[in-house]
Write a protein that holds these residues in place. Structure first.
Motif, PDB file in Angstrom:
ATOM      1  N   ASN A  85     -11.192  15.249 -88.618  1.00 49.02           N
ATOM      2  CA  ASN A  85     -10.671  14.973 -87.273  1.00 49.02           C
ATOM      3  C   ASN A  85     -11.057  16.093 -86.306  1.00 49.02           C
ATOM      4  OD1 ASN A  85      -8.384  17.027 -87.140  1.00 49.02           O
ATOM      5  ND2 ASN A  85      -7.822  15.899 -88.993  1.00 49.02           N
ATOM      6  N   PRO A  86     -11.052  15.815 -85.011  1.00 47.48           N
ATOM      7  CA  PRO A  86     -11.443  16.831 -84.035  1.00 47.48           C
ATOM      8  C   PRO A  86     -10.463  17.983 -83.929  1.00 47.48           C
ATOM      9  CG  PRO A  86     -10.723  14.827 -82.934  1.00 47.48           C
ATOM     10  CD  PRO A  86     -10.831  14.506 -84.385  1.00 47.48           C
ATOM     11  N   GLY A  87      -9.182  17.738 -84.200  1.00 47.33           N
ATOM     12  CA  GLY A  87      -8.210  18.825 -84.143  1.00 47.33           C
ATOM     13  C   GLY A  87      -8.559  19.939 -85.104  1.00 47.33           C
ATOM     14  N   GLU A  88      -8.945  19.561 -86.326  1.00 45.29           N
ATOM     15  CA  GLU A  88      -9.314  20.567 -87.325  1.00 45.29           C
ATOM     16  C   GLU A  88     -10.612  21.259 -86.936  1.00 45.29           C
ATOM     17  OE1 GLU A  88     -10.092  20.793 -92.150  1.00 45.29           O
ATOM     18  OE2 GLU A  88      -8.831  19.213 -91.299  1.00 45.29           O
ATOM     19  N   LEU A  89     -11.564  20.496 -86.417  1.00 50.32           N
ATOM     20  CA  LEU A  89     -12.825  21.099 -85.997  1.00 50.32           C
ATOM     21  C   LEU A  89     -12.587  22.194 -84.955  1.00 50.32           C
ATOM     22  CD1 LEU A  89     -16.089  20.414 -86.220  1.00 50.32           C
ATOM     23  CD2 LEU A  89     -15.694  19.681 -83.871  1.00 50.32           C
ATOM     24  N   VAL A  90     -11.732  21.898 -83.990  1.00 49.88           N
ATOM     25  CA  VAL A  90     -11.523  22.838 -82.882  1.00 49.88           C
ATOM     26  C   VAL A  90     -10.840  24.120 -83.361  1.00 49.88           C
ATOM     27  CG1 VAL A  90     -10.314  23.163 -80.671  1.00 49.88           C
ATOM     28  CG2 VAL A  90     -11.610  21.074 -81.103  1.00 49.88           C
ATOM     29  N   THR A  91     -10.076  24.079 -84.434  1.00 52.32           N
ATOM     30  CA  THR A  91      -9.490  25.323 -84.943  1.00 52.32           C
ATOM     31  C   THR A  91     -10.585  26.310 -85.338  1.00 52.32           C
ATOM     32  OG1 THR A  91      -9.334  24.520 -87.236  1.00 52.32           O
ATOM     33  CG2 THR A  91      -7.429  24.126 -85.794  1.00 52.32           C
ATOM     34  N   SER A 368      -2.834  11.463 -83.480  1.00 52.78           N
ATOM     35  CA  SER A 368      -2.398  12.474 -84.451  1.00 52.78           C
ATOM     36  C   SER A 368      -3.564  13.317 -84.950  1.00 52.78           C
ATOM     37  CB  SER A 368      -1.666  11.817 -85.624  1.00 52.78           C
ATOM     38  OG  SER A 368      -2.484  10.873 -86.275  1.00 52.78           O
ATOM     39  N   ASP A 369      -4.799  12.796 -84.821  1.00 53.91           N
ATOM     40  CA  ASP A 369      -5.974  13.590 -85.170  1.00 53.91           C
ATOM     41  C   ASP A 369      -6.266  14.671 -84.133  1.00 53.91           C
ATOM     42  OD1 ASP A 369      -6.342  12.130 -87.440  1.00 53.91           O
ATOM     43  OD2 ASP A 369      -8.137  11.078 -86.771  1.00 53.91           O
ATOM     44  N   GLU A 411      -2.894  25.460 -78.173  1.00 52.63           N
ATOM     45  CA  GLU A 411      -3.221  24.736 -79.399  1.00 52.63           C
ATOM     46  C   GLU A 411      -3.406  23.233 -79.182  1.00 52.63           C
ATOM     47  OE1 GLU A 411      -0.833  25.537 -82.801  1.00 52.63           O
ATOM     48  OE2 GLU A 411      -0.849  27.731 -82.516  1.00 52.63           O
ATOM     49  N   TRP A 412      -3.049  22.758 -77.996  1.00 49.38           N
ATOM     50  CA  TRP A 412      -3.177  21.322 -77.734  1.00 49.38           C
ATOM     51  C   TRP A 412      -4.577  20.990 -77.244  1.00 49.38           C
ATOM     52  CZ3 TRP A 412       0.628  17.954 -79.030  1.00 49.38           C
ATOM     53  CH2 TRP A 412       1.912  18.485 -79.263  1.00 49.38           C
ATOM     54  N   LEU A 413      -5.007  19.752 -77.483  1.00 52.90           N
ATOM     55  CA  LEU A 413      -6.289  19.255 -76.992  1.00 52.90           C
ATOM     56  C   LEU A 413      -6.042  18.135 -75.992  1.00 52.90           C
ATOM     57  CD1 LEU A 413      -8.400  18.875 -80.273  1.00 52.90           C
ATOM     58  CD2 LEU A 413      -8.543  20.684 -78.572  1.00 52.90           C
ATOM     59  N   SER A 414      -6.787  18.154 -74.910  1.00 51.31           N
ATOM     60  CA  SER A 414      -6.728  17.078 -73.937  1.00 51.31           C
ATOM     61  C   SER A 414      -8.077  16.384 -73.920  1.00 51.31           C
ATOM     62  CB  SER A 414      -6.394  17.620 -72.534  1.00 51.31           C
ATOM     63  OG  SER A 414      -6.298  16.556 -71.602  1.00 51.31           O
TER      64      SER A 414
END
Length: 419
Positions: A85-91, A368-369, A411-414
């Motif tokens: 997911n993109p959330g994990e990538l961005v970390t 949620s991703d 920590e949030w993504l828009s």
């Protein structure tokens, strides 16, 4: 014609220049695919080796997040990792472990993906850090046309009425992260009731969980599932999501409809090829037909060398993207616009998925991703607790909002929906 010429030039450039200038060597790739999916992905990688001479050492593990975090922490990351997911990538972008890919693809990324998929893969960052190896269409409901007729509903009322004849195929068990089949439902309802802008605000932590539109989505899902859950919520909480769907294939059916993404084509029994699907319809005035949730497995480059760059280019090219659907009978889908849809010949349901992904409708990443891990995990748990006891909804939403307020803003993504 201009886009076709661009795609052909990109493919020609990759065929001529994917191979490193010096010794080919070996690179390492980490991803979550095992079993039949892992074997299919290894055939994708074999195509790269045949084209370039670069050998690939592949590690497939269902614990990809934990393995990658450990490898990075120990200073021994894979050359390429595919995260779910993109959330994990961005970390890893924020920890400066990933290299940007803007100049790696050998052409304009927008020509490869189109503006909508490029925006989704960029995930709100200043540069492109991940490319979609495999994408999935959500916002769909599967049914067995041999046993039950279902035409595309135009409104939510039509949808609710048409799916009331039989129980839903529902299972929320999905170790090691049970609960996501429920969050997929809630996300879908909210998107189709409140519209893409409210959905984006919610996924970005800018809309309270206690707000009317979020509460309404939970209530709508609860009402839709009431007959299926009945007085035995433990049954659906403990049933594996993939096992639940087999009830559609039996005659007589024990359940009629399954709300799951296109990835299920790789999980249904062979008779699942006879299944069809309808799209979740609009449920509010700000939602256009064709609005859908999507998800993607994204490849990021943890080492910058000629072989890693060559593999990224290959994975984004039609040559790389067409291998998986060919060898799997059509259970993988692409964000690359120039993939030849004839790879789905013989599987009309898969082709319908691929055509829907290209249809020009508004696409939104699975909410949620995009959420921080703390928020996502709490969301999963809350979905389980809600089905067990719908009367606790207000308490659950208050608890979720307290977690939202405790997450640092950075920590949030828009990530906008649409083009």
């Amino acid at each position: 014609m201009r886009h076709l010429l661009g795609a052909l030039l990109l493919l020609t450039a990759c065929l001529a220049g994917c191979a490193p200038a010096t010794g080919a060597g070996t690179i390492t790739v980490l991803a979550s695919w095992t079993g039949a999916e892992g074997a299919a992905f290894e055939q994708v990688l074999a195509g790269f080796t045949a084209q370039t001479g670069v050998r690939v050492r592949y590690q497939g593990t269902r614990a990809v997040s934990q393995v990658l975090a450990s490898d990075v922490q120990n200073g021994n990351p894979p050359d390429i990792a595919v995260v779910p997911n993109p959330g994990e990538l961005v970390t890893y972008v924020r920890s400066h472990n990933l290299y940007p890919l803007d100049d790696v693809l050998g052409g304009a990324p927008a020509d490869i993906y189109g503006p909508q998929w490029l925006q989704l893969q960029t995930a709100g960052q200043a540069h492109l850090y991940g490319i979609a190896v495999k994408v999935d269409l959500k916002s769909i409901v599967w049914f067995n046309p041999a046993l039950h007729a279902l035409t595309q509903p135009r409104t939510w009322d039509e949808f609710a009425a048409a799916t009331s004849a039989l129980p839903w195929c529902l299972g929320l068990s999905a170790p090691p992260v049970s609960g996501w089949p429920g969050t997929d439902w809630i996300e879908d309802v909210l998107l189709h009731q409140a519209g893409p802008d409210s959905y984006r605000q919610w996924a970005a932590g800018q809309l309270a969980w206690t707000s009317p539109v979020v509460r309404r989505a939970w209530q709508t899902w609860g009402a839709l599932m009431a007959r299926t859950v009945g007085d035995n919520p433990a049954r659906v909480l403990l049933t594996n999501f993939a096992d639940a769907a087999t009830g559609m294939l039996n005659s007589p059916q024990s359940c009629g409809f399954d709300h799951d993404g296109s990835f299920m084509l790789a999980r249904y029994p062979a008779t699942g090829r006879a299944l069809d699907f309808v799209a979740v319809p609009p449920a509010g005035p700000d939602v256009a037909p064709g609005t859908s949730e999507v998800s993607a497995d994204l490849a990021g480059m943890f080492t910058d060398n000629p072989s890693s760059r060559a593999l990224i280019r290959y994975l984004a090219s039609p040559a790389g993207q067409e291998v998986w659907p060919r060898v799997s009978g059509g259970s993988a889908f692409s964000a690359t616009r120039s993939v030849d849809l004839r790879v789905y010949e013989g599987n009309p349901t898969a082709r319908k998925v691929a055509e829907t992904l290209r249809s020009g409708g508004t696409l939104c990443f699975d909410a949620s991703d995009l959420m921080p891990a703390t928020m996502t995990n709490a969301f999963y748990r809350a979905a389980l607790e809600f089905l067990a006891d719908p009367g606790r909804l207000d308490t659950l939403l208050t608890q979720l909002d307290q977690i939202r307020l405790g997450v640092p803003p950075q920590e949030w993504l828009s990530v906008p929906c649409g083009r």
